[in-house]
Scaffold this active site. Structure first.
Site, PDB file in Angstrom:
ATOM      1  N   LYS A   1       0.744  -1.156  -0.030  1.00  0.00           N
ATOM      2  CA  LYS A   1       0.175  -0.137  -0.125  1.00  0.00           C
ATOM      3  C   LYS A   1       0.749   1.270  -0.128  1.00  0.00           C
ATOM      4  CE  LYS A   1      -4.187  -2.026   0.958  1.00  0.00           C
ATOM      5  NZ  LYS A   1      -5.669  -1.790   1.674  1.00  0.00           N
TER       6      LYS A   1
ATOM      7  N   LYS B   1      -5.061  -9.738  -5.889  1.00  0.00           N
ATOM      8  CA  LYS B   1      -6.228  -9.934  -5.327  1.00  0.00           C
ATOM      9  C   LYS B   1      -7.578  -9.141  -5.737  1.00  0.00           C
ATOM     10  CE  LYS B   1      -6.553  -7.672  -1.099  1.00  0.00           C
ATOM     11  NZ  LYS B   1      -7.221  -7.352   0.283  1.00  0.00           N
TER      12      LYS B   1
ATOM     13  N   LYS C   1     -11.185  -3.833  -3.268  1.00  0.00           N
ATOM     14  CA  LYS C   1     -11.948  -2.657  -3.456  1.00  0.00           C
ATOM     15  C   LYS C   1     -11.145  -1.349  -3.705  1.00  0.00           C
ATOM     16  CE  LYS C   1     -12.871  -2.515   1.065  1.00  0.00           C
ATOM     17  NZ  LYS C   1     -13.688  -3.212   2.382  1.00  0.00           N
TER      18      LYS C   1
END
Ligand code: ATP
Ligand code: LTN
Length: 336
Positions: free
Chosen positions: A111, A192, A195
């Protein structure tokens, strides 16, 4: 009764991976475990959330908990920021976790990659998650594969705290499903389903219409060849679609292969879209019922009260062990 704890971030729409990999499985625990299912808004704000949207996202996540079959009579459902012990214990645990171990967390690496700036909360995120779990003396933590490393870190922090300050926390275990623990993006089977994917074609949202679902399945990438066989190494895209088919229907991989023997990708995708729609439609119907029922705020308030009672006892125990002041006794706190 043993305890189960898990959480979902209210950071946008929920997708099929969240549902099949986590939320649907929460219902399997509610009859046999004392369950705490949290909407982790403090985790969500590790990346910017629009303050006008966040309250809606919190309610939305809670409504999907209910729509997926969680029964507020059986489980404690609550919002993390309504229970102040989480943030407090998180700080205490930051002081027993190390910079090195947090730097090794793959979610943090993914991230923060390529970003010039990111919040320090993104870095300490897994410590807050450890606080969530340890505050409820949880035995088990049902999560998808991506959270395994975080639960492992939580175990290490608990063991370190216990050996440094004396037996305080129960050491929990992650419960990860054998299949469906990591559904992949429909556009890139090596990533993966997420969202935060900028391309909405990569995930099926629980709020997608029937047409959107059919379109996303039709446009899902496939592998070379034309046979419907489950082979994650050679055919990762088809293996992902077969996994989704299996989770939606309960059929095994071999049965699915036999059913589509001699047929092509187009036939398979058409049926896959139907079974995904059949899985999601009842959840959408229940979501609408709960949204109209007005019961949400009392459910979350009762949940926060119970969560507060349990977690404040554990926080008090941890503060005592560490030698912190107890003039402001956490078990005496009241909700508004
Ligand atoms: P993001 O995808 O933006 O990183 P997220 O969906 O992983 O967010 P959460 O909403 O907190 O983050 O995840 C809730 C639960 O869903 C967790 O138990 C997580 O392991 C599970 N989960 C998330 N993505 C998948 C996936 N692709 N397949 C299976 N389970 C998943
Ligand atoms: N990090 C988790 C959400 C989460 C969680 C938890 C899961 C926060 N606290 C405690 C299990 C137990 C995620 O799925 N992204």
């Amino acid at each position: 009764m043993k305890r189960a704890f898990s959480g979902v971030q209210p950071s946008g729409v929920l997708h099929l991976g969240n549902y099949l990999g986590a939320i649907r499985r929460f219902t399997d625990f509610q009859d046999e475990y004392d369950c705490y299912f949290c909407i982790v808004d403090l985790h969500a704000i590790t990346v910017y959330q629009d303050p006008k949207e966040l309250p809606k996202q919190i309610d939305d996540t809670a409504l999907y908990y209910l729509a997926s079959g969680l029964d507020p009579e059986k489980v404690t459902m609550f919002v993390q920021s309504d229970v102040p012990c989480h943030a407090e214990l998180s700080w205490m645990l930051e002081c027993v976790s190390t910079f090195g171990e947090l730097s090794r967390m793959t979610q943090f690496k993914d991230k923060s990659k390529g970003k010039e700036s990111f919040s320090s909360g993104l870095f300490t995120y897994p410590v807050l998650m450890a606080a969530d779990i340890l505050l409820y003396d949880a035995d088990v933590v049902p999560v998808g594969e991506d959270q395994k490393q975080h639960v492992e870190l939580c175990r290490n922090i608990a063991e370190r705290f216990n050996s440094r300050y004396g037996e305080t926390f129960k050491v929990p275990e992650a419960v990860i499903p054998e299949f469906g623990a990591r559904l992949k993006s429909l556009q890139d089977p090596l990533k993966k389903m997420s969202k935060s994917d900028p391309n909405p074609l990569g995930y099926i949202s629980l709020s997608d219409s029937k047409d959107e679902i059919a379109n996303k399945v039709r446009r899902a990438v496939t592998d070379s060849g034309r046979e419907i066989v489950y082979s994650p190494e050679d055919k990762p895209a088809i293996a992902n679609l077969i996994t989704i088919y299996s989770l939606c229907t309960g059929l095994g991989f071999t049965e699915i292969e036999q059913r589509f023997a001699g047929k092509g990708y187009a036939d398979f995708k058409k049926e896959l879209a139907d079974v995904v729609i059949e899985t999601i439609t009842p959840i959408q119907e229940k979501y609408a019922e709960y949204a109209g029922s007005g019961m949400l705020s009392s459910t979350l308030k009762e949940g926060a009260e119970r969560a507060n009672q349990v977690s404040s006892q554990v926080l008090k125990r941890a503060k005592q062990r560490m030698g912190l002041s107890l003039l402001a006794d956490p078990t005496e706190r009241k909700l508004l």
